[in-house]
Design a protein around this motif. Structure first.
Motif, mmCIF file in Angstrom:
data_model
loop_
_atom_site.group_PDB
_atom_site.id
_atom_site.type_symbol
_atom_site.label_atom_id
_atom_site.label_comp_id
_atom_site.label_asym_id
_atom_site.label_seq_id
_atom_site.Cartn_x
_atom_site.Cartn_y
_atom_site.Cartn_z
ATOM 1 N N GLY A 66 0.779 -1.232 0.000
ATOM 2 C CA GLY A 66 0.000 0.000 0.000
ATOM 3 C C GLY A 66 0.807 1.276 0.000
ATOM 4 N N ARG A 67 2.120 1.207 -0.177
ATOM 5 C CA ARG A 67 2.963 2.419 -0.198
ATOM 6 C C ARG A 67 2.961 2.972 -1.613
ATOM 7 N N ASN A 68 2.038 3.896 -1.886
ATOM 8 C CA ASN A 68 1.836 4.431 -3.230
ATOM 9 C C ASN A 68 2.844 5.540 -3.505
ATOM 10 N N VAL A 92 6.666 -6.084 -6.274
ATOM 11 C CA VAL A 92 5.376 -6.712 -5.997
ATOM 12 C C VAL A 92 4.601 -5.749 -5.104
ATOM 13 N N TYR A 93 3.409 -5.384 -5.540
ATOM 14 C CA TYR A 93 2.662 -4.301 -4.904
ATOM 15 C C TYR A 93 1.281 -4.779 -4.477
ATOM 16 N N LEU A 94 0.994 -4.668 -3.174
ATOM 17 C CA LEU A 94 -0.295 -5.058 -2.625
ATOM 18 C C LEU A 94 -1.127 -3.810 -2.370
ATOM 19 N N THR A 99 -3.217 1.908 -8.400
ATOM 20 C CA THR A 99 -2.624 3.239 -8.318
ATOM 21 C C THR A 99 -1.539 3.391 -9.383
ATOM 22 N N LYS A 100 -0.927 4.568 -9.409
ATOM 23 C CA LYS A 100 0.187 4.752 -10.348
ATOM 24 C C LYS A 100 1.378 3.870 -9.969
ATOM 25 N N THR A 101 1.541 3.590 -8.681
ATOM 26 C CA THR A 101 2.599 2.666 -8.277
ATOM 27 C C THR A 101 2.279 1.256 -8.778
ATOM 28 N N ALA A 102 1.019 0.866 -8.697
ATOM 29 C CA ALA A 102 0.620 -0.450 -9.224
ATOM 30 C C ALA A 102 0.931 -0.550 -10.708
ATOM 31 N N SER A 103 0.773 0.563 -11.436
ATOM 32 C CA SER A 103 1.027 0.537 -12.883
ATOM 33 C C SER A 103 2.500 0.335 -13.200
#
Length: 585
Positions: A66-68, A92-94, A99-103
């Protein structure tokens, strides 16, 4: 003690704290319990440090919960993360939201809110039961390695799948990939970790994963506990000791929350003490660079607490919601109009200096606190003539000339002292305490342990919140240029869920929680889980002094319910559940 002081962390914080402590009040309200109490308390108890620094130079595998960081930007670290991704590091992003970090991630896992802890505990289970940890590091530097297998035994990937919705095979694969990267793996500690009551345990699990990888203080490792004290190496004006304060703090630290560090506190609990008058009645509130009315959960409760005050003073550069309800507003100069204390970063101390004259009656915080101190008979705590004299006293140990620093923009700092290669931790045992006697003695689990988060009813949604890159917290929505380039604040809802409810993109909706209501336009999108909705914070201002921001968007603080973690004192912002219905036009 009847005066409450509150401020958000900033360069003039030492001057604010001088006024607070010299005045003799125990009541210090910071934003930290709304942000990172869970992370700081967990790492203090596990590593003996508030926040370990990150090293992306050799990182190969990054786990973020969750650290965006691509939107809630930490300027230098966001750049370091971007460069690590560019050279092939796996992220790896939970996060329940795309979000833009997920992208930018190699793998995005839209996990059920509040269940990150189960995912992480299952990872620990895989690593310790299959002996994938850095055994030499763990045996030498970790307390708890003898009992961790038994403690983690029930947290299998199959168990976690039922809770998180993430396939067991995925959890096991990620655990093995993380362990294979050894000290080039990084489980990011996060920042705003005020999500659920179990967020402290989530942070304990993150701290444990880093310990198992052996990445702490080892050559080339991705996590360091060697962090210089704030302002270390700089000078300061002389001052006498602070007066002794014996009154209880109104926020319950430490008499109700014994493990919460005093400088963090439990901000959201102040209001109950103000409203009940227990353990004593507060009468005044001094607020600097902070907006409690928009920041604290349950805005109606905050407004009621304000009504109980005899006197409220706010120091800020804009007429924000809190200033709007204050008796006195002391206008602070903006960052382009003032000097601030020096900012040490690495081997340099940077200077902020004015490029234009302050507008109207605005003054720097250095001027405001000195004037208040002298007029309150506390001048001995503010022994500097003006802003430049304060900076000269800071520079004195460095032998730097202020005029030269103004030209260069910074002063060189001395090399930090190292401990000669010996790895030590500021914990009771001198080691990483995955097993914590401190927690056990306080009546809590000594191990990272599963705590079941509440779930919304069938007709409710998790209410998510999180920053966007265009704005700084709640303070810049009135800026006309930023307003021009900002997206219209709307409530995110999964597009299929919206269709099932007879809602379409752009509809006006009513969002209702147990403490309030808000109206917003709808954004129907596939970029969020079906059981969640999202509101951008910093909108829904009620100050008519904000001529651009007034009345735009909805305030998440009007909806958030107050929940406090008994260990870290952190507010559980994502534990608020809401219903969403089409507004009657």
């Amino acid at each position: 003690e009847a005066m409450v002081f509150s401020s958000t962390h900033n360069l003039s914080q030492p001057l604010f704290e001088n006024l607070l402590y010299a005045f003799g009040s125990p009541n210090y309200g910071t934003q930290r319990s709304l942000c990172f109490n869970a992370m700081i308390t967990a790492f203090l108890l596990t590593y003996g440090i508030e926040e370990p620094s990150r090293n992306y130079e050799n990182v190969e595998y990054i786990l973020m919960v969750g650290r965006n960081m691509m939107e809630a930007i930490s300027t230098s670290e966001t750049g370091e993360l971007s460069r690590a991704i560019d050279r092939g590091a796996k992220l790896v992003y939970l996060d329940p939201r795309y979000t833009k970090t997920a992208s930018k991630a190699s793998e995005w896992i839209p996990i059920r809110p509040g269940t990150d802890l189960a995912f992480l505990l299952a990872m620990i289970n895989v690593i310790v039961t299959n002996e994938l940890a850095d055994c030499e590091f763990v045996k030498q530097y970790v307390i708890g390695c003898d009992g961790i297998i038994e403690a983690m035994q029930r947290y299998t990937p199959a168990w976690a799948e039922q809770i998180t919705g993430v396939p067991a095979a995925t959890i096991e694969r990620i655990a093995r990939e993380y362990a294979a990267a050894k000290h080039n793996a990084l489980a990011h500690p996060g920042w705003r970790t005020s999500n659920f009551i179990n967020s402290f345990q989530t942070e304990r699990a993150i701290a444990t994963l880093n310990a198992l990888s052996g990445n702490v203080l080892t050559p080339g490792g991705c996590l360091s506990t060697e962090v210089a004290a704030e302002g270390a190496g700089l000078g300061a004006p002389p001052q006498p000791p602070y007066p002794r304060v014996s009154a209880l703090r109104l926020d319950g630290t430490p008499w109700k929350y014994p493990l919460v560090p005093l400088k963090l506190g439990v901000f959201q609990e102040l209001r109950d003490a103000i409203l009940t008058g227990e353990p004593y009645q507060a009468h005044g509130w001094f607020i600097s660079r902070q907006n409690p009315i928009l920041a604290l959960p349950d805005r109606n409760k905050t407004l009621k607490a304000f009504e109980k005050m005899d006197f409220i003073v706010t120091v800020d550069i804009i007429m924000n919601d809190t200033a709007w309800f204050s008796d006195v507003v002391l206008p602070e100069a903006s960052y382009l109009e003032r000097y601030d204390p020096l900012l040490p970063v690495g081997d340099k101390a940077f200077i902020r200096q004015p490029v234009i004259e302050p507008q109207g009656e605005a003054k720097s915080a250095l001027w405001i606190y000195k004037q208040l101190g002298e007029r309150l008979g506390l001048g001995d705590y503010f022994q500097y003539q003006d802003e430049e004299d304060y900076l000269r006293q800071q520079l004195a140990p460095l032998g730097a000339d202020l005029d030269e620093v103004k030209k260069k923009g910074y002063a060189e700092m001395p090399e930090p002292e190292h401990n000669g290669g010996e790895i030590t931790f500021n914990t009771p045992s001198g080691k990483i305490e995955v097993y914590s006697e401190t927690l056990k003695n306080a009546g809590f689990s000594p191990w990272p342990t599963w705590e079941e988060p509440p779930m919304p009813a069938a007709d409710q949604f998790y209410l998510l919140t999180g920053k966007v890159a265009q704005h700084t917290q709640f303070g810049t929505q009135n800026n006309q240029l930023l307003h021009k380039y900002s997206d219209e604040p709307r409530l995110w809802m999964n597009a299929r869920t919206a269709a099932q409810k007879g809602l379409k993109d752009g509809d006006w909706v009513v969002i209702t929680s147990e403490v309030g209501k808000a109206h917003s336009k709808l954004l129907a999108t596939e970029a969020i889980r079906p059981d969640c909705v999202y509101l951008t914070p910093g909108y829904g201002h009620i100050s008519k002094g904000l001529t651009t921001a007034f009345g735009i968007g909805a305030s998440d603080s009007a909806l958030h319910v107050t929940y406090t973690d008994p260990i870290s004192g952190g507010q559980a912002l994502s534990q608020t559940f809401v219903t969403v219905e089409k507004a009657q036009v």
